[in-house]
Design a protein around this motif. Sequence first.
Motif, PDB file in Angstrom:
ATOM      1  N   ALA A  74      -9.350 -29.094 -44.971  1.00  0.00           N
ATOM      2  CA  ALA A  74      -9.470 -27.507 -44.872  1.00  0.00           C
ATOM      3  C   ALA A  74      -9.797 -27.051 -46.329  1.00  0.00           C
ATOM      4  O   ALA A  74     -10.764 -26.128 -46.378  1.00  0.00           O
ATOM      5  CB  ALA A  74      -7.935 -26.939 -44.960  1.00  0.00           C
ATOM      6  N   GLU A  75      -9.707 -27.623 -47.654  1.00  0.00           N
ATOM      7  CA  GLU A  75     -10.193 -27.440 -48.877  1.00  0.00           C
ATOM      8  C   GLU A  75     -11.723 -27.407 -48.875  1.00  0.00           C
ATOM      9  O   GLU A  75     -12.384 -26.960 -49.597  1.00  0.00           O
ATOM     10  CB  GLU A  75      -9.533 -27.946 -49.952  1.00  0.00           C
ATOM     11  N   LEU A  76     -12.234 -28.545 -48.115  1.00  0.00           N
ATOM     12  CA  LEU A  76     -13.720 -29.069 -47.729  1.00  0.00           C
ATOM     13  C   LEU A  76     -14.524 -28.064 -47.148  1.00  0.00           C
ATOM     14  O   LEU A  76     -15.748 -27.990 -47.320  1.00  0.00           O
ATOM     15  CB  LEU A  76     -13.964 -30.348 -47.688  1.00  0.00           C
TER      16      LEU A  76
ATOM     17  N   GLU B 149     -20.916 -23.637 -45.631  1.00  0.00           N
ATOM     18  CA  GLU B 149     -22.165 -23.115 -46.368  1.00  0.00           C
ATOM     19  C   GLU B 149     -23.456 -23.990 -46.415  1.00  0.00           C
ATOM     20  O   GLU B 149     -24.540 -23.406 -46.076  1.00  0.00           O
ATOM     21  CB  GLU B 149     -21.665 -22.870 -48.018  1.00  0.00           C
ATOM     22  N   LYS B 150     -23.189 -25.218 -46.427  1.00  0.00           N
ATOM     23  CA  LYS B 150     -24.256 -26.181 -46.317  1.00  0.00           C
ATOM     24  C   LYS B 150     -24.722 -26.486 -44.816  1.00  0.00           C
ATOM     25  O   LYS B 150     -25.924 -26.511 -44.476  1.00  0.00           O
ATOM     26  CB  LYS B 150     -23.783 -27.615 -46.943  1.00  0.00           C
TER      27      LYS B 150
ATOM     28  N   PRO C 227     -23.037 -25.539 -40.951  1.00  0.00           N
ATOM     29  CA  PRO C 227     -22.041 -24.965 -40.269  1.00  0.00           C
ATOM     30  C   PRO C 227     -21.450 -26.024 -39.342  1.00  0.00           C
ATOM     31  O   PRO C 227     -20.292 -26.182 -38.720  1.00  0.00           O
ATOM     32  CB  PRO C 227     -22.475 -23.845 -39.690  1.00  0.00           C
ATOM     33  N   ALA C 228     -22.417 -27.033 -38.616  1.00  0.00           N
ATOM     34  CA  ALA C 228     -22.112 -27.861 -37.775  1.00  0.00           C
ATOM     35  C   ALA C 228     -20.956 -28.908 -38.315  1.00  0.00           C
ATOM     36  O   ALA C 228     -19.952 -29.314 -37.697  1.00  0.00           O
ATOM     37  CB  ALA C 228     -23.449 -28.611 -37.180  1.00  0.00           C
ATOM     38  N   THR C 229     -21.202 -29.508 -39.513  1.00  0.00           N
ATOM     39  CA  THR C 229     -20.208 -30.330 -40.047  1.00  0.00           C
ATOM     40  C   THR C 229     -19.060 -29.834 -40.346  1.00  0.00           C
ATOM     41  O   THR C 229     -18.059 -30.342 -40.015  1.00  0.00           O
ATOM     42  CB  THR C 229     -20.971 -30.960 -41.432  1.00  0.00           C
ATOM     43  N   GLY C 230     -19.121 -28.391 -40.703  1.00  0.00           N
ATOM     44  CA  GLY C 230     -17.836 -27.471 -41.010  1.00  0.00           C
ATOM     45  C   GLY C 230     -17.272 -27.433 -39.892  1.00  0.00           C
ATOM     46  O   GLY C 230     -16.039 -27.546 -39.922  1.00  0.00           O
ATOM     47  N   MET C 231     -17.544 -27.187 -38.622  1.00  0.00           N
ATOM     48  CA  MET C 231     -17.105 -27.110 -37.415  1.00  0.00           C
ATOM     49  C   MET C 231     -16.386 -28.386 -37.233  1.00  0.00           C
ATOM     50  O   MET C 231     -15.293 -28.264 -36.505  1.00  0.00           O
ATOM     51  CB  MET C 231     -18.109 -26.722 -36.469  1.00  0.00           C
ATOM     52  N   GLU C 232     -16.996 -29.436 -37.075  1.00  0.00           N
ATOM     53  CA  GLU C 232     -16.580 -30.814 -37.054  1.00  0.00           C
ATOM     54  C   GLU C 232     -15.163 -30.869 -37.726  1.00  0.00           C
ATOM     55  O   GLU C 232     -14.038 -31.556 -37.281  1.00  0.00           O
ATOM     56  CB  GLU C 232     -17.262 -31.974 -37.379  1.00  0.00           C
ATOM     57  N   HIS C 233     -15.310 -30.617 -39.332  1.00  0.00           N
ATOM     58  CA  HIS C 233     -13.994 -30.667 -39.880  1.00  0.00           C
ATOM     59  C   HIS C 233     -12.916 -29.733 -39.698  1.00  0.00           C
ATOM     60  O   HIS C 233     -11.733 -30.109 -39.921  1.00  0.00           O
ATOM     61  CB  HIS C 233     -14.452 -30.550 -41.486  1.00  0.00           C
TER      62      HIS C 233
END
Length: 933
Positions: A758-760, A766-767, A769-775
């Motif tokens: 969650a902290e990452l 920002e870099k 969104p697709a990777t952020g969505m997976e996390h």
Amino acid sequence: MKWSLLKKLGGHGQIRDRRTGPLEQLKSYIFPFVGITAVTIVQMVFIDVFEGFPLFFYWPVVILAGWIGGLGAGLFAAILAIISTNYFILPTRFTFTARAIDFVLLLLFAAITVFMSWLRQREQRAQALIRQQQLEMQITLSSIGDGVIVTDAFGCITFINSVAERLTGWPQADALNQQIESVFHIVNEDTREPTANPLIEALKQGVVVGLANHTVLISRTGEEWPISDSGAPIRDTNNQIIGAVIVFRDVSDERHYQRQLEASEERYRNLVDNATDIIYTLDMEGHITSINPVAEQITGYSQSELINMSLDKLITGEDLKRSEAMRERKLAGEEKTVYELDIITKNRQRRTLEVSSQLTREGDVWGVEGIARDITLRKETERRILTLHNISAALAKAVTLQEVVSVIIDEALGVLDAHHGAVGLVTDAGRTLELLRLTNLSDEDFEHYRYTDIDDSGPMTDSIRIKAPIWIESQTQYLEQYPHYREIVQNVTKTQAAAALPLRIRSQIIGSIMISFPEPRAISADERGFLETIADYCAQSIERARLYEAEQQVREILQTRIRQQSIIAEIGQQALISRDLTALMDSAAGLVARTLDVEFVKILELQEDDSHLLLRAGIGWKDGYVGHATEGTDLDSPAGYTLKIQEPMIVEDLRTETRFNDPPLLHEHDVVSGMSVIIQGYDRPFGVLGVYTTEKRTFSHDDIYFVQSMANVLGAAIENDRLAEQAKDAATLEERQRLARELHDSVTQAMFAATSRAELIPRLWEKNPATGMEHLKQVILLNRGAMAEMRALLLELRPEAILNNTLANLFQQLVAAAPVRVEIEGDLIIHGEALTLPPDVHFAFYRIVQEAVNNVLKHSGATKFHIEVNYGEDDIEVAIVDNGRGFSQDEVQAGFGLGSMRERADGIGAHLNVVSAPQQGTRLEVRWAKPSS
């Protein structure tokens, strides 16, 4: 030609006398010789008779010789007469006697001869001149291109030239002495009736008579010749009519050219009359002197009204000044002027013309002629294209629904000269039309008409229901179709015409757009096409704006979920390391209030007698309420109702709530909306966690999930604390330690992993969104697994809870908790309607499946597994299937805790079977059937 003929006939233009040739001259001397000889012989025979006047009979011969033969013949006759008289007649006959008288007589004869010769020559010259004039006239009449017929006073033909011969078909030899009517036969070309002969009329009236129009000459051979002629009388010197002449000519070519000219003029008239451009002429004062029929369609005035109309009735203001300036430029020498101007039609509409004009002159009269093309449609098309361009450019910058609607309505109103516009979208599952924009009305009117039932009759709702535009061209038509709109149409919008079009995305109608006009108008096909294009633009832009807003909402939801998952992980860690329940509850209440942005959070503890709930902790309540305020159970409060239904409960508006009573705690704080979830304890609910607002609010499923997760964390912490306080023997202490180990090995690690991820997420989002969505998905999965693991641990603490939950819920918790322990995908599949099983069967099935799932997670190395439940009418079969490494049949019989599972199955009369092979996965099946009576 005439003089060449004359030269051929007379030489050098003179007419020769027939006696001027050598032979003729010889003949002129024979006559006096014969005459003198004859007179001499007569006198010699009758000498006695003529003795007294011998020269008497010679005088006539001399005179005739001089008259007929001329001077030479006369002198010859005079000399011969003197000689004959002297030699044969006088007494001394046959001798010459010179006498003075003879010389005198000779001179006298010579004088007479000279005189007579002069007279004769003069007469001959006069006759020659007459013959020459007659010949010239004859040659002239024969050589002219017109037909000529001359008659005497009785109408008998005396002359006919070659042209007349050809046209009448009568040769001159046949025509001479014929009556004019026989040769010159004329009839009317149209009626075929005989026409009065101009020559006969000229003889009768004594004046020149012309031929009637459309006269045809019918020749002797039956040929017909269109002719034009005139007849004139011929008068002598006494002004007496002695004949007549008719001159006529073949006008076939002229008639052909005339017909061509008439056809050309007819084509020109048709061209002008049928032209789609105005063709006109003006006098120099600006009055219309001629104009073609198309002007009636363009101006609305009749052709008769336009003739003599002054331009200032059609053109006003700057356009009239421009027209006058163009006229001055033409007067200054500019050949042609081309310009645009607006005219005002009879029905007060404005139309744009492109005018090309030039000066014209007929004699001394000057004027203006020109062509005016109606370019209103072209100008409107240009305006609409520009509008569409402006709309496209503006829509590229508009991202919200209100921005999109404002762009569409404002641009459309301007280009169409409309005064009201509205855009509405279908909401409430297709039952309601909600206006997003209604121009030029007060906020009060907008709110009044904002929501309309789709089934209500109206232009916008009708266009949605029939999926087609509604065109209204007058207020009368409007009120006939929608009489219940009389108040708004006549008094509010004052609409005279309107158009309502559905907003379509593919085959779905999402709303309607309406444009209203202050004047009645026939909405043309071009305007309809333009409005339909506007509606398409509007629908597409609204859909794009909705997608944008939906994306923004998804982003907000994702951010909220990230924040909520982080908070759940945070409170979970606090629960593991803290033994201060009050501090934990306060912290949890604060976190929930900040996360959900609510004014009030309460944690209620169910008292021992189950009669009321105590406010143990909370946020937003008045001083002195926490620790003292209570709420009733059952239907006395939202919390009591939540405990009663054993599931989360949402209140959208407490003021209209009928499921339970409004407790004083909420009433005193003006609470309107809220939700409550159960905090589950060891063997009974610990209490209720609730959140509330003073404004109406709809809470989402994500909100419920977050609050329930917080309640589960609190429940686990409370149970952990209860065990710690009540542990009095080693077994209890061991159980607590085991739970602690389970919490540490599974839940704590899952919470730690979830927190780290969650902290990452913000930086990753920002870099990429697709990777952020997976996390984010991983965080959600870890938290859900941790929650499921906690619930499973609570079941371990409270075996009776196993019996109080359905197998479906129990198996779902096992599936949800699995990813916390290993990286694996699990699924639950249920077929049929659930059976109510005996408690021992229910408990045994749960334990068998629990052990089987543990085996899958610990030993199989599988990446996927599923639990499949098949309910029959009187039986149940459960299968646990994985895609792991499998094992041999020997291993099936010996290990992996299968013995205890078989004992449980045998104990309830169930059948257990295991199918497995190396690298083929494993399938464990348990089937139980209800014993027959």
